[in-house]
Design an enzyme around this catalytic site. Structure first.
Site, mmCIF file in Angstrom:
data_model
loop_
_atom_site.group_PDB
_atom_site.id
_atom_site.type_symbol
_atom_site.label_atom_id
_atom_site.label_comp_id
_atom_site.label_asym_id
_atom_site.label_seq_id
_atom_site.Cartn_x
_atom_site.Cartn_y
_atom_site.Cartn_z
ATOM 1 N N TYR A 69 0.822 -1.217 0.000
ATOM 2 C CA TYR A 69 0.000 0.000 0.000
ATOM 3 C C TYR A 69 0.858 1.270 0.000
ATOM 4 O O TYR A 69 0.454 2.290 -0.545
ATOM 5 C CB TYR A 69 -1.001 -0.011 1.172
ATOM 6 N N GLN A 107 -15.339 3.359 -6.991
ATOM 7 C CA GLN A 107 -14.676 2.233 -6.321
ATOM 8 C C GLN A 107 -13.205 2.572 -6.101
ATOM 9 O O GLN A 107 -12.477 1.792 -5.494
ATOM 10 C CB GLN A 107 -14.767 0.980 -7.197
ATOM 11 N N HIS A 125 -15.449 2.092 -1.700
ATOM 12 C CA HIS A 125 -14.366 1.183 -1.285
ATOM 13 C C HIS A 125 -13.349 1.887 -0.377
ATOM 14 O O HIS A 125 -12.227 1.407 -0.220
ATOM 15 C CB HIS A 125 -13.659 0.582 -2.512
ATOM 16 N N GLY A 193 -14.951 2.676 -16.827
ATOM 17 C CA GLY A 193 -13.660 2.114 -16.432
ATOM 18 C C GLY A 193 -13.731 1.103 -15.313
ATOM 19 O O GLY A 193 -12.805 1.021 -14.509
ATOM 20 N N ASN A 219 -15.647 2.097 -21.715
ATOM 21 C CA ASN A 219 -14.595 1.149 -21.329
ATOM 22 C C ASN A 219 -13.764 0.839 -22.568
ATOM 23 O O ASN A 219 -14.280 0.860 -23.687
ATOM 24 C CB ASN A 219 -15.218 -0.144 -20.773
#
Ligand code: OAD
Length: 246
Positions: A69, A107, A125, A193, A219
């Protein structure tokens, strides 16, 4: 139908939409240099998602997961919003300017929509700029600047974790409730996307279809919902979205 003709149709729909819901995924940030998850060479190819993005994986190796991360945070700190993020912020201003509403459900944990000027954002998220304690209720916005390798809680000294949603975990309740409401009430819905396979977020697309909203996908590749939406536009979001606002 040619992509140009589809863009023309989508532009006309957008011009009259009053209640817009937009779902974005990693693909919208690809042109900002942020890695996606499931494309060839994507993040989940190099590192198994069950080791990086589950509570079990974190418990097994907190420093290793944090290292991953830290790398994402470094990448995101350097990233700038691209033309797609900017177009969505512009679209929100236009829609609210004519008395409508735009809810941007993302997200993504990179914070690029906010940097581009979008305001009504639901981070379903979580955000990689935030940390939370693995033991107590402590939460903090730390931004994307480098932090300690293994940060600990100032209140209880337990290890902190990124405040993002991992597989098997519930989505933030308030953001999720608002996202569902926006999709049930929208007259137009854009999915941009995202591979549209990670639930429950992907279920928002079906909610909007069931609500009889006009649905548009942007997309670079077909997804499981390409055949379900009214208009599927194939190409990079940073090229297509600005065209929809021309
Ligand atoms: P994915 O990596 O699954 O999908 C990215 C999508 O973006 C693909 O469908 C690509 O074809 C598309 N794409 C790539 N570049 C694009 C571009 N320039 N313009 C338009 N589309 C482009 O990422 P997500 O769908 O966001 O969750 O993944 C959903 C969730 O799975 C993520 O939030 C993350 C991940 O595991 C968690 O970590 C909980």
């Amino acid at each position: 139908m040619s992509n140009d003709r589809k863009i023309h149709r989508a532009r006309r729909l957008l011009a009259s939409a009053r209640r817009l819901a937009v779902l974005t995924g990693a693909g919208i940030s690809a042109e900002s240099g942020v890695a996606t998850f499931r494309q060839p060479g994507g993040l989940w190819e190099a590192a198994p998602a069950d080791q990086i993005a589950t509570a079990e994986g974190f418990t097994a190796d907190p420093p290793g997961v944090w290292q991953w991360y830290h790398e994402r945070r470094r990448e995101m700190a350097a990233a700038r919003p691209n033309a797609a993020h900017v177009a969505l912020a512009d679209l929100e201003r236009r829609v609210t300017g004519r008395g409508g509403e735009l809810t941007l459900i993302t997200q993504n944990v990179d914070g690029l929509h906010a940097k581009a000027g979008s305001r009504n954002i639901l981070h379903v998220h979580g955000c990689l700029a935030d940390v939370r304690c693995t033991h107590c209720e402590f939460r903090q916005r730390v931004g994307m600047e480098p932090i300690e390798d293994l940060p600990t809680c100032p209140r209880c000294q337990a290890v902190l974790r990124p405040d993002v949603v991992w597989f098997g975990e519930p989505l933030p309740a308030d953001a999720w409730r608002s996202a569902v409401q926006a999709c049930e009430a929208c007259d137009m819905f854009l999915t941009i996307g995202t591979s549209a396979i990670v639930y429950p977020a992907a279920g928002l697309i079906e909610l909007a279809i069931d609500a009889d909203a006009k649905t548009v996908e942007i997309n670079v590749a077909p997804t499981p919902v390409s055949g379900l939406v009214d208009i599927a536009l194939q190409g990079p979001a940073g090229e297509i979205l600005p065209k929809l606002l021309q």
